[in-house]
Write a protein that holds these residues in place. Structure first.
Motif, PDB file in Angstrom:
ATOM      1  N   ARG A  82       0.840  -1.192   0.000  1.00 57.36           N
ATOM      2  CA  ARG A  82       0.000   0.000   0.000  1.00 57.36           C
ATOM      3  C   ARG A  82       0.868   1.232   0.000  1.00 57.36           C
ATOM      4  NH1 ARG A  82      -2.908   0.931   4.505  1.00 57.36           N
ATOM      5  NH2 ARG A  82      -4.632   1.924   3.393  1.00 57.36           N
ATOM      6  N   ARG A  83       0.390   2.262  -0.686  1.00 54.33           N
ATOM      7  CA  ARG A  83       1.118   3.516  -0.757  1.00 54.33           C
ATOM      8  C   ARG A  83       0.238   4.619  -0.172  1.00 54.33           C
ATOM      9  NH1 ARG A  83       3.381   2.850  -6.964  1.00 54.33           N
ATOM     10  NH2 ARG A  83       5.102   1.427  -6.458  1.00 54.33           N
ATOM     11  N   LEU A  84       0.743   5.287   0.829  1.00 50.79           N
ATOM     12  CA  LEU A  84      -0.014   6.324   1.536  1.00 50.79           C
ATOM     13  C   LEU A  84       0.689   7.664   1.376  1.00 50.79           C
ATOM     14  CD1 LEU A  84      -0.742   4.430   4.883  1.00 50.79           C
ATOM     15  CD2 LEU A  84      -2.022   4.332   2.743  1.00 50.79           C
ATOM     16  N   LEU A  85      -0.116   8.711   1.237  1.00 45.23           N
ATOM     17  CA  LEU A  85       0.417  10.069   1.129  1.00 45.23           C
ATOM     18  C   LEU A  85      -0.294  10.960   2.129  1.00 45.23           C
ATOM     19  CD1 LEU A  85       2.081  12.302  -0.310  1.00 45.23           C
ATOM     20  CD2 LEU A  85       0.140  12.572  -1.872  1.00 45.23           C
ATOM     21  N   LEU A  86       0.478  11.720   2.893  1.00 46.72           N
ATOM     22  CA  LEU A  86      -0.065  12.690   3.838  1.00 46.72           C
ATOM     23  C   LEU A  86       0.343  14.082   3.383  1.00 46.72           C
ATOM     24  CD1 LEU A  86       0.227   9.940   5.480  1.00 46.72           C
ATOM     25  CD2 LEU A  86       0.239  11.365   7.513  1.00 46.72           C
ATOM     26  N   VAL A  87      -0.638  14.976   3.254  1.00 50.67           N
ATOM     27  CA  VAL A  87      -0.346  16.339   2.816  1.00 50.67           C
ATOM     28  C   VAL A  87      -0.792  17.327   3.879  1.00 50.67           C
ATOM     29  CG1 VAL A  87      -0.582  15.713   0.392  1.00 50.67           C
ATOM     30  CG2 VAL A  87      -2.561  16.571   1.618  1.00 50.67           C
ATOM     31  N   GLY A  88      -0.176  18.505   3.863  1.00 50.59           N
ATOM     32  CA  GLY A  88      -0.553  19.560   4.792  1.00 50.59           C
ATOM     33  C   GLY A  88      -0.220  19.265   6.241  1.00 50.59           C
ATOM     34  N   GLU A  89       0.783  18.434   6.489  1.00 46.97           N
ATOM     35  CA  GLU A  89       1.166  18.120   7.870  1.00 46.97           C
ATOM     36  C   GLU A  89       1.753  19.351   8.556  1.00 46.97           C
ATOM     37  OE1 GLU A  89       1.281  14.792   9.779  1.00 46.97           O
ATOM     38  OE2 GLU A  89      -0.498  15.019   8.537  1.00 46.97           O
ATOM     39  N   GLY A  90       1.551  19.431   9.879  1.00 48.31           N
ATOM     40  CA  GLY A  90       2.106  20.528  10.665  1.00 48.31           C
ATOM     41  C   GLY A  90       3.418  20.112  11.297  1.00 48.31           C
ATOM     42  N   ASN A  91       3.347  19.498  12.493  1.00 48.87           N
ATOM     43  CA  ASN A  91       4.571  19.009  13.134  1.00 48.87           C
ATOM     44  C   ASN A  91       4.738  17.499  12.948  1.00 48.87           C
ATOM     45  OD1 ASN A  91       2.719  17.858  14.871  1.00 48.87           O
ATOM     46  ND2 ASN A  91       3.143  19.262  16.571  1.00 48.87           N
ATOM     47  N   PHE A  92       3.939  16.898  12.072  1.00 56.85           N
ATOM     48  CA  PHE A  92       4.043  15.485  11.673  1.00 56.85           C
ATOM     49  C   PHE A  92       3.646  14.511  12.784  1.00 56.85           C
ATOM     50  CE2 PHE A  92       6.734  17.718   8.689  1.00 56.85           C
ATOM     51  CZ  PHE A  92       6.460  17.095   7.478  1.00 56.85           C
ATOM     52  N   ALA A 104       5.130  11.598   3.924  1.00 57.90           N
ATOM     53  CA  ALA A 104       4.505  12.698   4.662  1.00 57.90           C
ATOM     54  C   ALA A 104       5.068  14.013   4.138  1.00 57.90           C
ATOM     55  CB  ALA A 104       4.782  12.557   6.155  1.00 57.90           C
ATOM     56  N   THR A 105       4.171  14.966   3.861  1.00 58.85           N
ATOM     57  CA  THR A 105       4.611  16.240   3.294  1.00 58.85           C
ATOM     58  C   THR A 105       4.033  17.403   4.086  1.00 58.85           C
ATOM     59  OG1 THR A 105       2.730  16.539   1.788  1.00 58.85           O
ATOM     60  CG2 THR A 105       4.539  15.155   1.014  1.00 58.85           C
ATOM     61  N   CYS A 106       4.689  18.544   3.954  1.00 61.94           N
ATOM     62  CA  CYS A 106       4.174  19.776   4.550  1.00 61.94           C
ATOM     63  C   CYS A 106       4.521  20.935   3.632  1.00 61.94           C
ATOM     64  CB  CYS A 106       4.742  19.997   5.949  1.00 61.94           C
ATOM     65  SG  CYS A 106       6.458  20.527   5.979  1.00 61.94           S
ATOM     66  N   PRO A 107       3.780  22.044   3.703  1.00 58.44           N
ATOM     67  CA  PRO A 107       4.055  23.175   2.809  1.00 58.44           C
ATOM     68  C   PRO A 107       5.285  23.986   3.200  1.00 58.44           C
ATOM     69  CG  PRO A 107       2.213  23.680   4.267  1.00 58.44           C
ATOM     70  CD  PRO A 107       2.559  22.244   4.505  1.00 58.44           C
ATOM     71  N   GLN A 108       5.707  23.895   4.480  1.00 60.13           N
ATOM     72  CA  GLN A 108       6.855  24.679   4.925  1.00 60.13           C
ATOM     73  C   GLN A 108       8.167  23.995   4.532  1.00 60.13           C
ATOM     74  OE1 GLN A 108       4.552  23.436   7.013  1.00 60.13           O
ATOM     75  NE2 GLN A 108       3.632  25.062   8.252  1.00 60.13           N
ATOM     76  N   LEU A 155      10.805  24.839  10.502  1.00 60.70           N
ATOM     77  CA  LEU A 155      10.393  23.990  11.619  1.00 60.70           C
ATOM     78  C   LEU A 155      11.562  23.557  12.493  1.00 60.70           C
ATOM     79  CD1 LEU A 155       7.956  21.707   9.573  1.00 60.70           C
ATOM     80  CD2 LEU A 155       7.305  23.543  11.131  1.00 60.70           C
ATOM     81  N   ALA A 156      12.736  24.056  12.185  1.00 58.26           N
ATOM     82  CA  ALA A 156      13.943  23.575  12.863  1.00 58.26           C
ATOM     83  C   ALA A 156      13.897  23.770  14.376  1.00 58.26           C
ATOM     84  CB  ALA A 156      15.173  24.271  12.283  1.00 58.26           C
ATOM     85  N   GLY A 157      13.260  24.831  14.860  1.00 60.99           N
ATOM     86  CA  GLY A 157      13.229  25.101  16.297  1.00 60.99           C
ATOM     87  C   GLY A 157      12.125  24.382  17.033  1.00 60.99           C
ATOM     88  N   ASP A 158      11.311  23.590  16.370  1.00 64.05           N
ATOM     89  CA  ASP A 158      10.185  22.887  16.982  1.00 64.05           C
ATOM     90  C   ASP A 158      10.655  21.512  17.460  1.00 64.05           C
ATOM     91  OD1 ASP A 158       7.838  21.510  17.604  1.00 64.05           O
ATOM     92  OD2 ASP A 158       6.679  22.550  16.068  1.00 64.05           O
TER      93      ASP A 158
END
Length: 504
Positions: free
Chosen positions: A4-14, A32-36, A41-44
């Motif tokens: 199975r192949r899954l795609l996650l879009v618009g993730e925040g802190n994953f 898993a993808t995010c727009p930033q 996100l380096a400091g999170d």
């Protein structure tokens, strides 16, 4: 185990992606993808921990991915996904309802015309443009968003008799939606006049429909928006825009929307290509004839090509003059294809009666082509609905740049017939196009035919009753009798609420 192949879009802190990756079995691929970008996100610390968990599970993480441009983001590796997750779609904390709605609309919009698409709509569009490029220099422009707002509270637009029922109107809730971004970056001052002048041409019903025309209506809708019924509404903005070049052929391509009767060759949503050409008034006649001849030859060449190992689906194409003897409807009579009663399909229009205050030394011609109808004629596809299917049996049939005969999936799909009778409300009246639109919405395009069987007027009360016959059938799967009955019952309830009729 099936991979199975899954795609996650618009993730925040994953966080969701990390949790999901740890409960998936072997054989599951997860991206898993995010727009930033990663630096944002380096400091999170939560993000850093989730990123570690994802990588331990073998998941892939991509940054800077626009969820509305997934086809471009994954064009290189050609991924197909079994499931796509988009949790809590939102543009940001300060984003309003309008922007979030636009985000969802762009996310779900299918990109038939995108660069990596192998859909026949794109193939036929590129072939048509390539033929015209041999004679004209081209300027391909980006098509605006699909919503065209009305202007101001005092805007009073006169439409043709077909227009009130031909447009899909939307009433925003509470929040005021800003004007759509047009090509020139601002609203054309004469947009209302432009809409009036072209509404009769681009929104009229096909010639074979012989229904009665109502009296002309005026619509005052300060808080309403409508889905564009044609790309012609952007033509003046192209002319007034910064990228307009006299002598070049300017091209817009994109989806358009209209209400219409239910028929295999009447499309409520289709893809249109608009050609805009401006030329010197002193050479007007010769330039216009050159364009018309090449457009006609290009279309005729596509319609008469011989399919490999298949029959020749030839069609006769004519430019039917309108009453002003300056504008034309592009009509096609298909031979050996479709119902015999089809006299001519309108696949586009040509408008030559256009002037511009900005370029007084130029004359213009606009040509609009319905790409979906063109595809149906070229490939011999008998039902427009199948162009929108997600079925891989359809999508895998087409190879980019090639034209091969289309073979239907099911030779004998089941169909079911149900009748509905109802009394009309004399004060409200009855809009047949709206009746078909409700049927299309309730059935999710599972109704292939609606026929008026009987019109009865009670001799004592004078009330009018109509009886229609509905045929249910799908184009890509088997429809059960129980499903057809459920849809019919929902339809009976819906027309009572929406059209204010009394079901008998």
């Amino acid at each position: 185990m099936v991979a199975r192949r899954l795609l996650l879009v618009g993730e925040g802190n994953f966080s969701f992606a990390a949790a999901l990756s740890e409960v998936q079995g072997p054989g599951t691929s997860l991206i898993a993808t995010c727009p930033q970008e990663a630096t944002a996100l380096a400091g999170d610390l939560v993000f850093q921990e989730n990123l570690r968990r994802l990588r331990e599970q073998g998941a892939e993480v991509r940054f800077g991915v626009d969820c509305t441009q997934l086809a471009d983001a994954f064009a290189a590796d050609g991924w197909k996904f079994d499931c796509i997750y988009f949790n809590f779609p939102h543009c940001g904390r300060k984003a309003g309802v309008a922007k979030n709605r636009e985000l969802l609309a762009r996310f779900f919009q299918r990109g038939f015309l995108e660069t990596n698409s192998s859909h026949p709509v794109r193939t036929i569009n590129e072939k048509l443009i390539a033929k015209l490029s041999k004679t004209f220099s081209l300027q391909r422009l980006k098509c605006p968003a699909p919503l065209l707002p009305e202007k101001g509270c005092d805007s009073d637009i006169a439409w043709s008799s077909d227009s009130p029922s031909a447009s899909f109107w939307i009433v925003p809730q509470k929040e005021k939606i800003p004007h759509s971004e047009l090509l020139a970056g601002e609203t054309a001052c004469d947009m209302e006049d432009f809409l009036v002048s072209f509404s009769r041409l681009c929104l009229q019903r096909d010639p074979e429909w012989n229904g009665k025309l109502e009296t002309q209506k005026r619509i005052q809708s300060p808080a309403k928006f409508h889905l564009r019924p044609s790309l012609l509404v952007y033509a003046q903005d192209v002319i007034q825009g910064p990228y307009f070049l006299p002598g070049s052929l300017h091209i817009l391509s994109g989806p358009v929307f209209r209400k219409c009767l239910i028929s295999p060759f009447m499309l409520p949503a289709f893809h249109e290509t608009l050609f805009i050409h401006g030329f010197n008034k002193k050479m007007s006649d010769s330039c216009l004839q050159l364009f018309l001849e090449h457009l006609k030859c290009s279309l005729q060449g596509l319609l008469t090509q011989r399919l490999p190992d298949g029959p020749e689906l030839s069609s006769s194409l004519t430019f039917k003059p309108q009453k002003n003897k300056k504008d034309y409807m592009i009509c096609v009579k298909p031979h050996n294809f479709g119902p015999d009663e089809i006299v001519g399909l309108v696949i586009g229009s040509v408008i030559t009666s256009v002037t511009s205050h900005l370029y007084k030394d130029l004359d213009f011609v606009f040509a609009s082509v319905n790409l979906d109808l063109l595809v149906m004629l070229v490939w011999g596809i008998p039902d427009w609905r199948i162009l929108w299917t997600f079925d891989e049996r359809f999508l895998d049939h087409f190879i980019p740049g090639k034209v091969e005969p289309f073979k239907t999936f099911s030779l004998y799909p089941p169909s079911y017939v149900h009748d509905v009778s109802f009394w009309l409300d004399e004060e409200i009246g009855f809009d047949e196009v709206e009746f078909h639109t409700v049927a299309r919405a309730v059935s999710q395009d599972m109704i292939t035919s609606i026929q008026l069987l009987n019109r009865f007027q009670h001799p004592q009360t004078g009330r009018v009753s109509l009886c229609y016959r509905l045929t249910y059938q799908t184009c890509d799967r088997a429809l059960s009798h129980q499903q057809a009955v459920m849809i019919q019952n929902r339809f009976r309830n819906e027309i009572q609420q929406s059209l204010h009729v009394t079901v008998r």
